[in-house]
Scaffold this motif. Sequence first.
Motif, PDB file in Angstrom:
ATOM      1  N   ILE A   5       0.819  -1.216   0.000  1.00 14.02           N
ATOM      2  CA  ILE A   5       0.000   0.000   0.000  1.00 14.02           C
ATOM      3  C   ILE A   5       0.850   1.262   0.000  1.00 14.02           C
ATOM      4  CG2 ILE A   5      -1.830   1.251   1.180  1.00 14.02           C
ATOM      5  CD1 ILE A   5      -2.657  -1.462  -0.027  1.00 14.02           C
ATOM      6  N   LYS A   6       1.788   1.360   0.946  1.00 19.73           N
ATOM      7  CA  LYS A   6       2.586   2.580   1.072  1.00 19.73           C
ATOM      8  C   LYS A   6       4.027   2.233   1.404  1.00 19.73           C
ATOM      9  CE  LYS A   6       2.404   7.125   1.016  1.00 19.73           C
ATOM     10  NZ  LYS A   6       1.895   7.852  -0.149  1.00 19.73           N
ATOM     11  N   ILE A   7       4.956   2.820   0.652  1.00 22.02           N
ATOM     12  CA  ILE A   7       6.383   2.611   0.909  1.00 22.02           C
ATOM     13  C   ILE A   7       6.920   3.779   1.728  1.00 22.02           C
ATOM     14  CG2 ILE A   7       8.672   2.400  -0.151  1.00 22.02           C
ATOM     15  CD1 ILE A   7       7.343   1.013  -2.510  1.00 22.02           C
ATOM     16  N   ALA A  34      -4.372  -4.571   7.942  1.00 20.93           N
ATOM     17  CA  ALA A  34      -3.115  -3.986   7.460  1.00 20.93           C
ATOM     18  C   ALA A  34      -2.012  -4.255   8.466  1.00 20.93           C
ATOM     19  CB  ALA A  34      -3.280  -2.486   7.244  1.00 20.93           C
ATOM     20  N   ILE A  35      -0.751  -4.261   7.969  1.00 20.23           N
ATOM     21  CA  ILE A  35       0.385  -4.556   8.828  1.00 20.23           C
ATOM     22  C   ILE A  35       1.634  -3.880   8.252  1.00 20.23           C
ATOM     23  CG2 ILE A  35       1.064  -6.664   7.584  1.00 20.23           C
ATOM     24  CD1 ILE A  35       1.693  -7.910  10.351  1.00 20.23           C
ATOM     25  N   ASP A  45      13.661  -5.270  -3.992  1.00 17.26           N
ATOM     26  CA  ASP A  45      13.099  -3.916  -4.105  1.00 17.26           C
ATOM     27  C   ASP A  45      12.246  -3.746  -5.361  1.00 17.26           C
ATOM     28  OD1 ASP A  45      14.348  -3.333  -1.774  1.00 17.26           O
ATOM     29  OD2 ASP A  45      15.852  -1.969  -2.618  1.00 17.26           O
ATOM     30  N   ARG A  46      12.631  -4.422  -6.439  1.00 18.70           N
ATOM     31  CA  ARG A  46      11.884  -4.286  -7.702  1.00 18.70           C
ATOM     32  C   ARG A  46      10.479  -4.868  -7.587  1.00 18.70           C
ATOM     33  NH1 ARG A  46      11.661  -8.937 -10.673  1.00 18.70           N
ATOM     34  NH2 ARG A  46      12.865 -10.702  -9.884  1.00 18.70           N
ATOM     35  N   MET A  47      10.278  -5.764  -6.608  1.00 15.07           N
ATOM     36  CA  MET A  47       8.962  -6.360  -6.399  1.00 15.07           C
ATOM     37  C   MET A  47       8.102  -5.533  -5.451  1.00 15.07           C
ATOM     38  SD  MET A  47       8.814  -9.164  -8.197  1.00 15.07           S
ATOM     39  CE  MET A  47       7.501 -10.120  -7.435  1.00 15.07           C
ATOM     40  N   ILE A  48       8.759  -4.764  -4.595  1.00 21.01           N
ATOM     41  CA  ILE A  48       8.030  -4.001  -3.588  1.00 21.01           C
ATOM     42  C   ILE A  48       7.667  -2.636  -4.172  1.00 21.01           C
ATOM     43  CG2 ILE A  48       8.105  -3.073  -1.244  1.00 21.01           C
ATOM     44  CD1 ILE A  48      10.207  -5.227  -0.616  1.00 21.01           C
ATOM     45  N   LYS A  49       6.540  -2.586  -4.830  1.00 24.53           N
ATOM     46  CA  LYS A  49       6.033  -1.378  -5.469  1.00 24.53           C
ATOM     47  C   LYS A  49       4.614  -1.115  -4.987  1.00 24.53           C
ATOM     48  CE  LYS A  49       9.718  -0.959  -8.065  1.00 24.53           C
ATOM     49  NZ  LYS A  49      10.704   0.123  -7.822  1.00 24.53           N
ATOM     50  N   GLU A  50       4.304   0.172  -4.749  1.00 26.91           N
ATOM     51  CA  GLU A  50       2.966   0.519  -4.281  1.00 26.91           C
ATOM     52  C   GLU A  50       1.912   0.053  -5.275  1.00 26.91           C
ATOM     53  OE1 GLU A  50       2.760   4.647  -3.343  1.00 26.91           O
ATOM     54  OE2 GLU A  50       4.208   4.515  -1.695  1.00 26.91           O
ATOM     55  N   GLY A  51       0.888  -0.615  -4.769  1.00 25.13           N
ATOM     56  CA  GLY A  51      -0.195  -1.103  -5.618  1.00 25.13           C
ATOM     57  C   GLY A  51       0.005  -2.504  -6.148  1.00 25.13           C
ATOM     58  N   LYS A  52       1.162  -3.113  -5.858  1.00 28.11           N
ATOM     59  CA  LYS A  52       1.449  -4.452  -6.368  1.00 28.11           C
ATOM     60  C   LYS A  52       1.006  -5.505  -5.351  1.00 28.11           C
ATOM     61  CE  LYS A  52       4.991  -6.726  -9.098  1.00 28.11           C
ATOM     62  NZ  LYS A  52       6.300  -6.531  -9.740  1.00 28.11           N
ATOM     63  N   ASP A  85     -11.494   1.453   4.152  1.00 23.58           N
ATOM     64  CA  ASP A  85     -11.071   1.699   5.529  1.00 23.58           C
ATOM     65  C   ASP A  85      -9.748   1.012   5.847  1.00 23.58           C
ATOM     66  OD1 ASP A  85     -12.374  -0.777   5.275  1.00 23.58           O
ATOM     67  OD2 ASP A  85     -12.874  -0.837   7.400  1.00 23.58           O
ATOM     68  N   ILE A  86      -9.530  -0.176   5.287  1.00 23.53           N
ATOM     69  CA  ILE A  86      -8.267  -0.886   5.508  1.00 23.53           C
ATOM     70  C   ILE A  86      -7.141  -0.204   4.727  1.00 23.53           C
ATOM     71  CG2 ILE A  86      -7.043  -3.071   5.161  1.00 23.53           C
ATOM     72  CD1 ILE A  86      -9.656  -4.508   5.719  1.00 23.53           C
ATOM     73  N   LEU A  87      -7.462   0.283   3.535  1.00 24.86           N
ATOM     74  CA  LEU A  87      -6.481   1.017   2.727  1.00 24.86           C
ATOM     75  C   LEU A  87      -5.976   2.242   3.472  1.00 24.86           C
ATOM     76  CD1 LEU A  87      -5.234   1.022  -0.179  1.00 24.86           C
ATOM     77  CD2 LEU A  87      -7.074   2.569  -0.819  1.00 24.86           C
ATOM     78  N   GLN A  88      -6.895   2.962   4.083  1.00 25.54           N
ATOM     79  CA  GLN A  88      -6.514   4.158   4.846  1.00 25.54           C
ATOM     80  C   GLN A  88      -5.674   3.789   6.064  1.00 25.54           C
ATOM     81  OE1 GLN A  88      -9.565   6.498   7.078  1.00 25.54           O
ATOM     82  NE2 GLN A  88      -8.913   8.189   5.765  1.00 25.54           N
ATOM     83  N   LYS A  89      -6.038   2.702   6.728  1.00 29.73           N
ATOM     84  CA  LYS A  89      -5.278   2.252   7.885  1.00 29.73           C
ATOM     85  C   LYS A  89      -3.849   1.898   7.492  1.00 29.73           C
ATOM     86  CE  LYS A  89      -5.253  -1.231  11.576  1.00 29.73           C
ATOM     87  NZ  LYS A  89      -5.935  -2.413  12.157  1.00 29.73           N
ATOM     88  N   ALA A  90      -3.687   1.217   6.335  1.00 32.59           N
ATOM     89  CA  ALA A  90      -2.357   0.833   5.859  1.00 32.59           C
ATOM     90  C   ALA A  90      -1.518   2.057   5.519  1.00 32.59           C
ATOM     91  CB  ALA A  90      -2.483  -0.078   4.644  1.00 32.59           C
ATOM     92  N   GLU A  91      -2.144   3.086   4.942  1.00 32.97           N
ATOM     93  CA  GLU A  91      -1.415   4.322   4.623  1.00 32.97           C
ATOM     94  C   GLU A  91      -0.969   5.024   5.902  1.00 32.97           C
ATOM     95  OE1 GLU A  91      -4.193   6.436   2.209  1.00 32.97           O
ATOM     96  OE2 GLU A  91      -3.541   5.470   0.339  1.00 32.97           O
ATOM     97  N   HIS A  92      -1.822   5.007   6.922  1.00 30.46           N
ATOM     98  CA  HIS A  92      -1.499   5.680   8.181  1.00 30.46           C
ATOM     99  C   HIS A  92      -0.409   4.954   8.963  1.00 30.46           C
ATOM    100  CE1 HIS A  92      -5.555   8.033   8.413  1.00 30.46           C
ATOM    101  NE2 HIS A  92      -4.740   8.489   7.478  1.00 30.46           N
ATOM    102  N   LEU A  93      -0.183   3.674   8.677  1.00 30.68           N
ATOM    103  CA  LEU A  93       0.920   2.968   9.332  1.00 30.68           C
ATOM    104  C   LEU A  93       2.270   3.578   8.933  1.00 30.68           C
ATOM    105  CD1 LEU A  93      -0.214  -0.769   9.014  1.00 30.68           C
ATOM    106  CD2 LEU A  93      -0.098   0.615  11.102  1.00 30.68           C
TER     107      LEU A  93
END
Length: 302
Positions: A5-7, A34-35, A45-52, A85-93
């Motif tokens: 979700i968020k890097i 979310a976690i 790193d090439r695999m860890i992209k937002e939205g993937k 709601d889960i998307l927002q929680k993941a961004e706030h982490l």
Amino acid sequence: MAKVIKIGHVAKFKTSNGEEAEMINFSLADKSGAILATCTDTSKDRMIKEGKTLHIREFILKNGRVAMSHKTKVLAKPNMDIPVDILQKAEHLILPPSPIKKVEEILASPLRSITTVQGQLSKIESTKTVKVNGTDTVIRTISIEENRKKIDVTLWREMAEEDLKIGQYLSISHCMLNEWQLHKSLTQHIIQPLTTTVRGNIDSITLNDIAVEIALKEDSKEEYKDFSVDLAIIRSVFPDTLQVRVEDLENYLLQKLPILVELIVQGSNVQNMHLIEQDVWTMMLNSKEPTIITQHILRLKM
């Protein structure tokens, strides 16, 4: 299976063998929650992209986080839809809510509060290097002033090497309030130019090849603020200067001083300038509702 979700930031450290290493921080989510997650294997790193969306195996659950290493298997999966709601929680982490507060409010806030500070850059110290987890890390301290109140902000890593200028307006979000020897300061996370409105009286100028340097006295304040206004903006505000030669422009403008203006400033760059009529200026100084008065600002037609 989970979705990136968020890097967040990349932390540099030294291993027990004294080797330099990096760890990326990010958040994961699926339809159940979310976690936070970390990865110390830069080849992933090439695999860890937002939205993937990823299939992650052989990781360690450590202190409530997914800890990934060179042993972890990471494979791509089809896109997974995440509830809002889960998307927002993941961004706030990664980026917790960061309310905008005045400097005076920040100084009165509890320690370790997360906040956004906005104001004018009044001090820039030289960069220096400190050790963080055994790695040299560049930091720099600046001061932000708002309504005659100041607070120091420590910039880290790449942001410490940003090209900043005294007088520039900044918005610095996700700052944490700290205290050392009874001195409160902020540690920054995200910094960007702030678009703001500055109103005052121009009473001195100087002209160069591409801009007019102005000294502006804000409202009833004693100090002056310096700005550079592109010639194109000056000529649009004073249309008859289109007929004035560049070498005569300074004298032309000097004859009009003092000039009441409203500047739209982004960072240290003047984006636009409006002239203010004297009666409107008096109303603005006395009014408690500047947003209504601003509607009366007019471009002067020469």
